[in-house]
Design a protein around this motif. Structure first.
Motif, mmCIF file in Angstrom:
data_model
loop_
_atom_site.group_PDB
_atom_site.id
_atom_site.type_symbol
_atom_site.label_atom_id
_atom_site.label_comp_id
_atom_site.label_asym_id
_atom_site.label_seq_id
_atom_site.Cartn_x
_atom_site.Cartn_y
_atom_site.Cartn_z
ATOM 1 N N LEU A 40 0.844 -1.198 0.000
ATOM 2 C CA LEU A 40 0.000 0.000 0.000
ATOM 3 C C LEU A 40 0.881 1.251 0.000
ATOM 4 O O LEU A 40 1.784 1.383 0.822
ATOM 5 C CB LEU A 40 -0.908 0.004 1.233
ATOM 6 N N TYR A 42 0.436 5.640 -0.708
ATOM 7 C CA TYR A 42 -0.422 6.764 -1.052
ATOM 8 C C TYR A 42 0.286 8.070 -0.694
ATOM 9 O O TYR A 42 1.087 8.117 0.215
ATOM 10 C CB TYR A 42 -1.788 6.669 -0.347
ATOM 11 N N GLY A 49 5.466 9.599 -0.446
ATOM 12 C CA GLY A 49 4.270 8.852 -0.089
ATOM 13 C C GLY A 49 4.423 8.070 1.203
ATOM 14 O O GLY A 49 5.521 7.921 1.740
ATOM 15 N N GLU A 51 4.332 4.491 2.705
ATOM 16 C CA GLU A 51 4.561 3.158 2.156
ATOM 17 C C GLU A 51 4.399 2.119 3.251
ATOM 18 O O GLU A 51 4.991 2.236 4.320
ATOM 19 C CB GLU A 51 5.974 3.064 1.569
ATOM 20 N N HIS A 112 -5.416 9.601 7.966
ATOM 21 C CA HIS A 112 -4.849 10.169 6.748
ATOM 22 C C HIS A 112 -5.924 10.451 5.708
ATOM 23 O O HIS A 112 -5.833 11.438 4.970
ATOM 24 C CB HIS A 112 -3.773 9.240 6.183
#
Length: 188
Positions: A40, A42, A49, A51, A112
């Motif tokens: 994953l 984002y 990002g 991670e 988040h």
């Protein structure tokens, strides 16, 4: 990382640096985390990002909160976030001491998601001055109207489920909340 590889290579490092076979509790946590969150990624506020995953290393170590492993790279802090065997997350943000920061990985993801949704809402910086030891109060006339927030979310094509929560916070006048969040327009 496949479950078989995790189970075959899992190791644990005790406080003094002694490497020992990983306890079953830690192995199960590594497998569960990797199968649910591994891979994953984002973006958040900065260009780096978030991670999630073991990244080829099934190693746990003992902390004051129990067994933990580096399972998340927080791109905003550019550092590892530990996942404890019981699912909580911990790190030492900045110069602060090592501490639990989330009750679960799911809570971290929800936090988040909320941050990503509200970051484009209209905002206003307010200043508050209080005497030492005095608790500030919320001056609601200086806070954005909840309808403005809804219009902003609709304009972006992303009506938010969180607007009712913000509406409640905007009209709340309890001092403890304001004391914790002086940037919301607390006034003496």
């Amino acid at each position: 990382m496949p479950e078989g590889l995790i189970r075959a290579t899992a190791r644990a490092v005790r406080g003094g640096g002694q490497v020992v076979p990983a306890p079953v509790e830690l192995i199960d946590a590594l497998v569960a985390f990797e199968s649910r969150y591994g891979g994953l990624v984002y973006p958040m506020i900065t260009g780096n990002g978030m991670e999630y995953g073991l990244d080829g290393e099934a190693t746990g170590y003992q902390t004051e909160y129990g067994w933990a492993f580096a399972g998340i790279v927080d791109g905003d802090w550019t550092r590892a976030v530990d996942v404890l065997a019981d699912g909580r997350t911990a790190m030492a943000p900045g110069k602060a001491s090592y501490r639990v920061i989330d009750r679960s990985v799911d809570q971290r993801l929800e936090k988040h998601a909320l941050l990503a949704d509200v970051r484009y809402w209209p905002h206003q910086n307010l200043t508050v001055t209080t005497d030492p030891g005095a608790l500030p109060t919320i001056a609601t006339e200086h806070l954005p109207v909840a309808g403005l927030l809804q219009q902003s979310a609709v304009a972006r094509g992303r009506p938010s489920a969180y607007v009712p929560i913000v509406t409640e916070l905007v009209t709340q006048t309890e001092r403890p909340y304001c004391y914790q969040r002086p940037s919301l327009g607390c006034a003496p």
